[in-house]
Design an enzyme around this catalytic site. Structure first.
Site, PDB file in Angstrom:
ATOM      1  N   ALA A  68      31.653  33.499  42.159  1.00 43.31           N
ATOM      2  CA  ALA A  68      33.285  33.694  42.297  1.00 43.31           C
ATOM      3  C   ALA A  68      33.358  34.087  40.784  1.00 43.31           C
ATOM      4  CB  ALA A  68      34.337  32.817  42.698  1.00 43.31           C
ATOM      5  N   GLY A 112      29.628  30.981  44.805  1.00 48.25           N
ATOM      6  CA  GLY A 112      30.101  31.878  45.886  1.00 48.25           C
ATOM      7  C   GLY A 112      28.620  33.002  46.525  1.00 48.25           C
ATOM      8  N   GLU A 115      26.519  31.182  47.851  1.00 48.15           N
ATOM      9  CA  GLU A 115      26.828  30.190  49.153  1.00 48.15           C
ATOM     10  C   GLU A 115      27.049  31.556  49.955  1.00 48.15           C
ATOM     11  OE1 GLU A 115      30.404  29.203  47.030  1.00 48.15           O
ATOM     12  OE2 GLU A 115      30.133  27.101  47.861  1.00 48.15           O
ATOM     13  N   GLU A 135      29.402  24.686  40.330  1.00 51.22           N
ATOM     14  CA  GLU A 135      30.974  24.828  40.368  1.00 51.22           C
ATOM     15  C   GLU A 135      31.304  23.088  39.512  1.00 51.22           C
ATOM     16  OE1 GLU A 135      29.156  25.880  42.592  1.00 51.22           O
ATOM     17  OE2 GLU A 135      30.165  27.332  43.561  1.00 51.22           O
TER      18      GLU A 135
END
Ligand code: CO8
Length: 261
Positions: A68, A112, A115, A135
């Site tokens: 992200a 992300g 993911e 994270e």
């Protein structure tokens, strides 16, 4: 006009394959809202396009996506993310795409990015790929499925260690752990991925989509329910013209001519 954040190409060769490239090279393809929104639209459009059977998603040599966009996210409040339905808003499209999506990962696939790669149907990695859920190092936790898909892919022990330490995982480790289907030399990544995509695209589209749907059922059901789903879908293929064509072609020692119905 600004550059698109995801670049889409419907390829002539291999036929019926669409290639999506993340296009934020200056920030390692960090996933901001604008990119996610574009990607959602593109995936919906390709899923509806009868001339596309397989979707390949890639980044650049250095990064598939480094997660992200941290700068964009840093000052979000709980109210912002909850009210906007952050993540859920744009990522259901990827989860709901019926055609197979292959992630072609070179360089970093972090947070992300890792993911999203796991949301794809399988990952082929370049030998320079680095995966991870870092994270924890920035005071948060995976939010786009990492805590759920990673243990399903690599087991609890590795998922725990990787998410609790935020360490980076090499392509070789990822292959050994079962996160990626195959590792190939970095300079051969697209050649290998497109050859695989082309092969899948040459088969009957409904049969291909049924394989995806039934394998995914293995993760949402008990064994007994999953076997039931598989048996029903297997029986259903006998209602397809392509099942008749495929089996007759084998018997007649010729190539099948699938009509995708
Ligand atoms: N967000 C924003 N910018 C980034 C990101 C990122 N995730 N990653 C890299 N960049 C930027 C850097 O800030 C830098 O910008 P600038 O040139 O302006 O300083 C540029 O990309 C190049 O990066 P580096 O200079 O850091 O390059 P290095 O080769 O030294 O390092 C790394 C590359 C290892 C990838 C490093 O940049 C890094 O650690 N990045 C952050 C990785 C990370 O922590 N990712 C997880 C983010 S949190 C997350 O993903 C939550 C998931 C749930 C939400 C998903 C919704 C889409």
């Amino acid at each position: 006009m600004s550059d698109p954040l995801v670049v889409v190409e419907k390829l002539e060769a291999p036929a019926k394959v669409a290639l999506i490239r993340f296009n934020r090279p200056k920030v390692m393809n960090a996933l901001n809202d604008a990119l996610c929104k574009e990607l959602e639209g593109v995936l919906r459009e390709l899923d509806d396009d009868a001339n596309v059977h397989v979707i390949v998603v890639t980044g650049n040599e250095k990064a598939f996506a480094a997660g992200a966009d941290i700068a964009a996210m840093a000052e979000f409040t709980y109210g912002d993310v909850y009210n906007q339905n952050y993540i859920t808003k744009y990522w259901e499209a990827a989860k709901n795409t019926r055609k197979p999506i292959i992630a072609a990962v070179s360089g970093y696939a972090l947070g992300g990015g890792c993911e999203f790669a796991m949301m794809c149907d399988f990952i082929i990695a370049a030998d320079n790929a680095k995966f991870g859920q870092p994270e924890i190092t920035i005071g948060t936790i995976p939010g786009m499925g990492g805590t759920q898909r990673l243990p399903r892919a690599v087991g609890k022990a590795k998922a725990m260690e990787w998410c609790l330490t935020g360490k980076f995982i090499t392509a070789q480790e990822a292959e050994t752990a079962g996160l990626v289907s195959r590792v190939v030399p970095a300079d051969k990544l697209m050649e290998e991925v497109l050859a695989t995509a082309g092969k899948i695209a040459s088969f009957s589209l409904p049969a291909v989509m049924k394989v995806k749907e039934t394998i995914n059922a293995a993760f949402d059901t008990t064994l007994q329910q999953g076997l039931q789903v598989e048996r029903r879908e297997f029986h259903a293929t006998f209602a397809l013209e392509d099942q008749k064509e495929g089996m007759r072609a084998f018997v007649e020692k010729r190539k099948p001519n699938f009509k995708n119905r």
